[in-house]
Design a protein around this motif. Structure first.
Motif, PDB file in Angstrom:
ATOM      1  N   ILE A   1      60.814  56.109  13.248  1.00  0.00           N
ATOM      2  CA  ILE A   1      60.012  55.549  12.413  1.00  0.00           C
ATOM      3  C   ILE A   1      60.336  53.975  12.331  1.00  0.00           C
TER       4      ILE A   1
ATOM      5  N   LEU B   1      55.166  62.965  13.334  1.00  0.00           N
ATOM      6  CA  LEU B   1      56.176  61.638  13.529  1.00  0.00           C
ATOM      7  C   LEU B   1      55.115  60.514  13.855  1.00  0.00           C
TER       8      LEU B   1
ATOM      9  N   LEU C   1      62.701  52.453   4.299  1.00  0.00           N
ATOM     10  CA  LEU C   1      62.804  53.859   4.518  1.00  0.00           C
ATOM     11  C   LEU C   1      64.209  54.001   4.014  1.00  0.00           C
TER      12      LEU C   1
ATOM     13  N   ALA D   1      63.520  59.209  10.787  1.00  0.00           N
ATOM     14  CA  ALA D   1      63.544  57.999  10.298  1.00  0.00           C
ATOM     15  C   ALA D   1      63.938  56.819  11.056  1.00  0.00           C
TER      16      ALA D   1
ATOM     17  N   ILE E   1      59.296  61.441   4.732  1.00  0.00           N
ATOM     18  CA  ILE E   1      59.325  61.680   5.941  1.00  0.00           C
ATOM     19  C   ILE E   1      59.344  63.135   6.277  1.00  0.00           C
ATOM     20  N   ASN E   2      60.045  63.978   5.670  1.00  0.00           N
ATOM     21  CA  ASN E   2      60.446  65.362   5.887  1.00  0.00           C
ATOM     22  C   ASN E   2      60.272  66.310   4.434  1.00  0.00           C
TER      23      ASN E   2
ATOM     24  N   PHE F   1      63.162  60.101   2.423  1.00  0.00           N
ATOM     25  CA  PHE F   1      63.550  61.229   3.694  1.00  0.00           C
ATOM     26  C   PHE F   1      62.834  62.483   3.327  1.00  0.00           C
TER      27      PHE F   1
ATOM     28  N   LEU G   1      53.331  59.669  10.766  1.00  0.00           N
ATOM     29  CA  LEU G   1      53.878  58.809   9.726  1.00  0.00           C
ATOM     30  C   LEU G   1      54.153  57.309  10.149  1.00  0.00           C
TER      31      LEU G   1
END
Length: 168
Positions: free
Chosen positions: A124, A95, A110, A121, A82-83, A63, A98
């Protein structure tokens, strides 16, 4: 850095050294407590190393950047994050990028964190088929009645999640 048990051992040793300097009358008790906890952390490190060396997959998508020390210590690869800042929302473009990255990696697991909102997430995961799991970076915990084994307990919960997510 504390998600690598060897780093946690360094911190425990440094804390004990400072306490012994400050409270020399309690040096024997502090040293005994340090030695006992270092032994438990060493056993935890051995357990993490053995279990994670046996997992089939090594790529993870986290994350945010809480797990690089953990990944390095235990032979995992943080293939994407992710971030970078957990409080910032991702742009639609970020986004989409990703999603492409995760799909190109073969939709590895994830990992989200219980402390933060995981809408990006989830998106995704829906777009790529990558499964979602929760790992705790141990940045928060109970406010009262914290068991003395809290760190070890959460690390073992994380280990169980990782073995499930990365096993065959």
């Amino acid at each position: 850095i504390w998600l690598d048990a060897q780093n946690a051992i360094l911190m425990v040793n440094n804390l004990a050294d400072g306490l012994i300097t400050t409270l020399p009358a309690h040096a024997d008790a502090i040293a005994a407590n340090r030695d006992g906890y270092v032994a438990r952390l060493t056993a935890l490190d051995d357990e993490l190393t053995a279990a994670l060396s046996a997992v089939a997959k090594k790529d993870v998508v986290t994350f945010h950047e809480a797990f690089p020390y953990f990944a390095k210590a235990y032979g995992l690869n943080v293939a994407a994050v992710i971030n970078r800042d957990p409080d910032d929302a991702l742009s639609p473009r970020a986004l989409a990028e990703l999603c492409k990255t995760v799909a190109a990696l073969g939709a590895p697991p994830l990992f989200v964190e219980p402390q933060y909102e995981d809408m990006a997430a989830q998106t995704i995961s829906r777009e790529t088929g990558a499964p979602l799991y929760v790992l705790d970076p141990i940045v928060t915990g109970p406010e009262a009645d914290v068991p003395l084994t809290w760190y070890e307990d959460v690390m073992r919960q994380n280990l169980a999640v990782l073995v499930e997510a990365l096993g065959e």
